[in-house]
Each structure stands twice: as structure tokens, then as C-alpha cells.
Design a protein around this motif. Structure first.
Motif, PDB file in Angstrom:
ATOM      1  N   ILE A  57       0.832  -1.202   0.000  1.00 35.27           N
ATOM      2  CA  ILE A  57       0.000   0.000   0.000  1.00 35.27           C
ATOM      3  C   ILE A  57       0.868   1.253   0.000  1.00 35.27           C
ATOM      4  CG2 ILE A  57      -1.635   1.356   1.376  1.00 35.27           C
ATOM      5  CD1 ILE A  57      -2.879  -1.281   2.291  1.00 35.27           C
ATOM      6  N   SER A  58       1.949   1.224   0.791  1.00 30.75           N
ATOM      7  CA  SER A  58       2.841   2.393   0.862  1.00 30.75           C
ATOM      8  C   SER A  58       3.497   2.657  -0.482  1.00 30.75           C
ATOM      9  CB  SER A  58       3.923   2.152   1.924  1.00 30.75           C
ATOM     10  OG  SER A  58       3.346   1.996   3.200  1.00 30.75           O
ATOM     11  N   ILE A  59       3.907   1.589  -1.170  1.00 30.11           N
ATOM     12  CA  ILE A  59       4.589   1.747  -2.457  1.00 30.11           C
ATOM     13  C   ILE A  59       3.621   2.188  -3.557  1.00 30.11           C
ATOM     14  CG2 ILE A  59       5.832   0.531  -4.291  1.00 30.11           C
ATOM     15  CD1 ILE A  59       7.027  -1.258  -2.098  1.00 30.11           C
ATOM     16  N   MET A  60       2.486   1.489  -3.653  1.00 32.63           N
ATOM     17  CA  MET A  60       1.567   1.719  -4.769  1.00 32.63           C
ATOM     18  C   MET A  60       0.662   2.933  -4.563  1.00 32.63           C
ATOM     19  SD  MET A  60       2.706  -0.693  -6.567  1.00 32.63           S
ATOM     20  CE  MET A  60       1.617  -0.427  -7.961  1.00 32.63           C
ATOM     21  N   GLY A  61       0.303   3.207  -3.315  1.00 36.27           N
ATOM     22  CA  GLY A  61      -0.624   4.299  -3.066  1.00 36.27           C
ATOM     23  C   GLY A  61       0.010   5.544  -2.495  1.00 36.27           C
ATOM     24  N   ALA A  79      10.649  15.198   5.043  1.00 42.08           N
ATOM     25  CA  ALA A  79       9.979  14.846   6.291  1.00 42.08           C
ATOM     26  C   ALA A  79      10.298  13.407   6.690  1.00 42.08           C
ATOM     27  CB  ALA A  79       8.466  15.031   6.137  1.00 42.08           C
ATOM     28  N   GLY A  80      10.269  12.521   5.694  1.00 40.50           N
ATOM     29  CA  GLY A  80      10.575  11.117   5.979  1.00 40.50           C
ATOM     30  C   GLY A  80      12.000  10.931   6.448  1.00 40.50           C
ATOM     31  N   GLY A  81      12.923  11.684   5.838  1.00 40.10           N
ATOM     32  CA  GLY A  81      14.319  11.604   6.247  1.00 40.10           C
ATOM     33  C   GLY A  81      14.506  12.018   7.694  1.00 40.10           C
ATOM     34  N   SER A  95      17.908   2.833  22.664  1.00 40.66           N
ATOM     35  CA  SER A  95      16.534   2.900  23.148  1.00 40.66           C
ATOM     36  C   SER A  95      15.582   2.677  21.998  1.00 40.66           C
ATOM     37  CB  SER A  95      16.256   4.272  23.790  1.00 40.66           C
ATOM     38  OG  SER A  95      16.467   5.310  22.841  1.00 40.66           O
ATOM     39  N   SER A  96      14.289   2.523  22.328  1.00 38.19           N
ATOM     40  CA  SER A  96      13.259   2.310  21.321  1.00 38.19           C
ATOM     41  C   SER A  96      12.633   3.639  20.951  1.00 38.19           C
ATOM     42  CB  SER A  96      12.177   1.367  21.843  1.00 38.19           C
ATOM     43  OG  SER A  96      12.737   0.107  22.116  1.00 38.19           O
ATOM     44  N   SER A  97      12.431   3.854  19.637  1.00 40.94           N
ATOM     45  CA  SER A  97      11.866   5.108  19.159  1.00 40.94           C
ATOM     46  C   SER A  97      10.359   5.143  19.332  1.00 40.94           C
ATOM     47  CB  SER A  97      12.204   5.291  17.668  1.00 40.94           C
ATOM     48  OG  SER A  97      11.522   6.402  17.140  1.00 40.94           O
ATOM     49  N   GLN A  98       9.849   6.166  20.014  1.00 39.12           N
ATOM     50  CA  GLN A  98       8.414   6.343  20.125  1.00 39.12           C
ATOM     51  C   GLN A  98       7.823   6.702  18.781  1.00 39.12           C
ATOM     52  OE1 GLN A  98       6.761   5.742  22.949  1.00 39.12           O
ATOM     53  NE2 GLN A  98       8.677   5.161  23.882  1.00 39.12           N
ATOM     54  N   THR A  99       8.625   7.380  17.921  1.00 38.03           N
ATOM     55  CA  THR A  99       8.150   7.776  16.608  1.00 38.03           C
ATOM     56  C   THR A  99       7.762   6.573  15.777  1.00 38.03           C
ATOM     57  OG1 THR A  99       9.626   9.684  16.636  1.00 38.03           O
ATOM     58  CG2 THR A  99       8.767   9.027  14.499  1.00 38.03           C
ATOM     59  N   HIS A 100       8.553   5.507  15.859  1.00 36.12           N
ATOM     60  CA  HIS A 100       8.288   4.332  15.041  1.00 36.12           C
ATOM     61  C   HIS A 100       7.382   3.341  15.749  1.00 36.12           C
ATOM     62  CE1 HIS A 100       9.047   2.099  11.458  1.00 36.12           C
ATOM     63  NE2 HIS A 100       9.474   1.028  12.106  1.00 36.12           N
ATOM     64  N   GLY A 101       6.992   3.686  16.961  1.00 35.74           N
ATOM     65  CA  GLY A 101       6.014   2.863  17.650  1.00 35.74           C
ATOM     66  C   GLY A 101       6.595   1.651  18.342  1.00 35.74           C
ATOM     67  N   ARG A 102       7.876   1.693  18.708  1.00 38.92           N
ATOM     68  CA  ARG A 102       8.473   0.530  19.353  1.00 38.92           C
ATOM     69  C   ARG A 102       8.108   0.541  20.832  1.00 38.92           C
ATOM     70  NH1 ARG A 102      12.182  -1.775  15.953  1.00 38.92           N
ATOM     71  NH2 ARG A 102      12.810  -0.551  14.165  1.00 38.92           N
ATOM     72  N   THR A 103       6.854   0.164  21.132  1.00 42.67           N
ATOM     73  CA  THR A 103       6.371   0.264  22.499  1.00 42.67           C
ATOM     74  C   THR A 103       5.697  -1.031  22.912  1.00 42.67           C
ATOM     75  OG1 THR A 103       4.358   1.257  21.634  1.00 42.67           O
ATOM     76  CG2 THR A 103       6.065   2.761  22.430  1.00 42.67           C
ATOM     77  N   PRO A 104       6.473  -2.097  23.117  1.00 37.86           N
ATOM     78  CA  PRO A 104       5.874  -3.354  23.509  1.00 37.86           C
ATOM     79  C   PRO A 104       5.149  -3.287  24.838  1.00 37.86           C
ATOM     80  CG  PRO A 104       8.264  -3.434  23.779  1.00 37.86           C
ATOM     81  CD  PRO A 104       7.941  -2.178  23.033  1.00 37.86           C
ATOM     82  N   LYS A 105       5.464  -2.299  25.670  1.00 40.24           N
ATOM     83  CA  LYS A 105       4.823  -2.191  26.969  1.00 40.24           C
ATOM     84  C   LYS A 105       3.357  -1.790  26.848  1.00 40.24           C
ATOM     85  CE  LYS A 105       9.049  -1.142  29.550  1.00 40.24           C
ATOM     86  NZ  LYS A 105       9.743  -0.166  30.391  1.00 40.24           N
ATOM     87  N   LEU A 126       6.262  -2.495  13.076  1.00 44.48           N
ATOM     88  CA  LEU A 126       6.987  -2.797  11.834  1.00 44.48           C
ATOM     89  C   LEU A 126       6.674  -1.781  10.732  1.00 44.48           C
ATOM     90  CD1 LEU A 126       6.603  -6.689  11.856  1.00 44.48           C
ATOM     91  CD2 LEU A 126       8.687  -5.371  12.305  1.00 44.48           C
ATOM     92  N   VAL A 127       5.390  -1.572  10.468  1.00 44.29           N
ATOM     93  CA  VAL A 127       5.001  -0.605   9.435  1.00 44.29           C
ATOM     94  C   VAL A 127       4.636   0.703  10.123  1.00 44.29           C
ATOM     95  CG1 VAL A 127       3.526  -0.181   7.424  1.00 44.29           C
ATOM     96  CG2 VAL A 127       4.142  -2.522   8.047  1.00 44.29           C
ATOM     97  N   GLY A 128       5.668   1.436  10.523  1.00 42.35           N
ATOM     98  CA  GLY A 128       5.488   2.731  11.165  1.00 42.35           C
ATOM     99  C   GLY A 128       5.758   3.865  10.191  1.00 42.35           C
ATOM    100  N   PRO A 129       5.746   5.108  10.677  1.00 40.88           N
ATOM    101  CA  PRO A 129       5.990   6.267   9.795  1.00 40.88           C
ATOM    102  C   PRO A 129       7.305   6.180   9.042  1.00 40.88           C
ATOM    103  CG  PRO A 129       5.173   6.979  11.924  1.00 40.88           C
ATOM    104  CD  PRO A 129       5.447   5.514  12.061  1.00 40.88           C
TER     105      PRO A 129
END
Length: 213
Positions: A57-61, A79-81, A95-105, A126-129
Motif C-alpha cells: 500500500i505504501s509503495i503503490m498508493g 519529512a521522511g528523512g 533505546s526504542s523510538s516512540q516515533t516508530h512505535g516501538r512500544t511493547p509495553k 513494523l510498518v510505522g511512519p
């Protein structure tokens, strides 16, 4: 037809760095703690399928989304960079990035193990910003330079590796030390930082042609 191996490698390396199957194995095990191996395999298969769909979806849309908001690919690349660079810096710090959603807790104690397959494992773990931004940029590059086969090979090879890593998580968890995970996270952070800087520099050169001189 010759294959542009550097482009394939770049796509594979970027996805490997940002989704980092090795570093995410302990996260997967934590999210599915107490579940049987059979349940964990179902969670892994669901997460792998969800990640594949999210990537497609990210690639095609992606371009359609940009057009709908009146943005250029260089606006999104910049922005993506910055997003990817933020993730890379957090990885370098261990540490885990909150931006990418690495929040297993975020998992609730009462949640069923299978319920984490889509959220938070697939989205946004996995499929974060950062993943979405990277795929939109590479999708645009593939369209502009007619490198769809290379993009398909790079993305397909990574998704195959990710699927194997998730399905092997119970076994890997018994053999992967905390030190190995920490080293891998920092190494992937360096690679991801380089990818982010390339995205930022390219977008700035295109937005401000005078910088090239």
C-alpha cells in the motif's frame, strides 16, 4: 535486462535497518509471552502478511496520498528523512523510538497473544511512519528510473527474511543474547542514519537547486 544491484541492496538495507528483524525478536517474544509455539507461529504469519500488505500500500498508493495533500515527493522525502533520522538516533542510543512505535509495553496484561499481531506488532512496530516514508520515496525512485524489478526484489527479499525471523522467534530467543541484540540495534542505527541523510540531502538539493553549487 540488467539488474541494478546497488539499488536492490539499498532498498533491502533500509528496510532491514528500520524494521530490524533481529532486534525485534525479543519484542515479539515479549508481546506473545506465555503463548504456545503454535499461537506464536500464527501471530508471526499474520504479522508477516500484514507487513507485506502495508508495504504494498505504501509503495503503490503513496504518490496518490501525496497528490491528495498537494505535496511533492521531495517534501515527503525531507519529512521522511527527518523521521528516519530520529529513529536511527534512538537506535544508536540503545533505546526504542516512540516515533516508530516501538512500544511493547503497550500490551495489556489481559490481551490475548493473537490480538497483538496487527497492533502493535504490525502497526506501528513494523510498518510505522519511518517504514512508510522510506517505501514511498523508493517507490517514487523506482517509477522515475524504471527500477520496479529491483524494488520488488529488495522488498521481497526483506519480507522473506522478516517472515523467517518471526517464525523462528521462539528458537532465536533461546540463542540470541542481550549483548548481540544491543550491538545489532546500534549497527542498524548507523546504517539507518546514513539512509536518512541521503534522503534529506537529496530532497534539499531538489528543493533548493542552488545548494548543488
Amino acid at each position: 535486462m540488467s539488474i541494478d544491484l546497488p539499488f536492490v541492496t539499498k532498498v533491502f538495507s533500509a528496510l532491514f535497518a528500520i524494521m530490524n528483524p533481529i532486534a525485534n525478536v525479543p519484542v515479539f517474544l515479549s508481546l506473545t509471552e506465555g503463548a504456545s509455539d503454535a499461537v506464536r507461529r500464527r501471530v508471526a504469519a499474520t504479522a508477516a502478511l500484514g507487513t507485506t500488505i502495508g508495504c504494498l500500500i505504501s509503495i503503490m498508493g503513496g504518490q496518490a496520498v501525496l497528490d491528495a495533500f498537494g505535496l511533492s515527493v521531495d517534501d515527503f522525502r525531507l519529512a521522511g528523512g527527518l523521521i528516519v533520522l530520529t529513529i536511527a538516533l534512538s537506535m544508536l542510543q540503545g533505546s526504542s523510538s516512540q516515533t516508530h512505535g516501538r512500544t511493547p509495553k503497550e500490551k495489556k496484561d489481559t490481551a490475548d497473544a493473537e490480538s497483538v499481531a496487527i497492533y502493535p506488532l504490525t502497526i506501528p512496530l513494523l510498518v510505522g511512519p519511518g517504514t512508510i516514508a522510506t517505501l514511498i520515496v523508493y517507490g517514487h525512485a523506482a517509477e522515475a528510473k524504471d527500477k520496479w524489478p529491483e524494488l520488488a526484489i529488495g522488498v521481497g527479499a526483506f519480507l522473506a527474511l522478516l517472515t523467517v525471523a518471526l517464525l523462528s522467534a521462539p528458537w532465536l530467543g533461546r540463542h540470541l543474547s542481550a549483548t548481540a541484540t544491543a550491538i545489532t540495534r546500534r549497527l542498524m542505527g548507523m546504517i539507518l542514519a546514513a539512509v536518512a541523510m541521503e534522503m534529506i540531502v537529496t530532497s534539499l538539493r531538489n528543493l533548493f537547486p542552488g545548494l548543488s553549487h
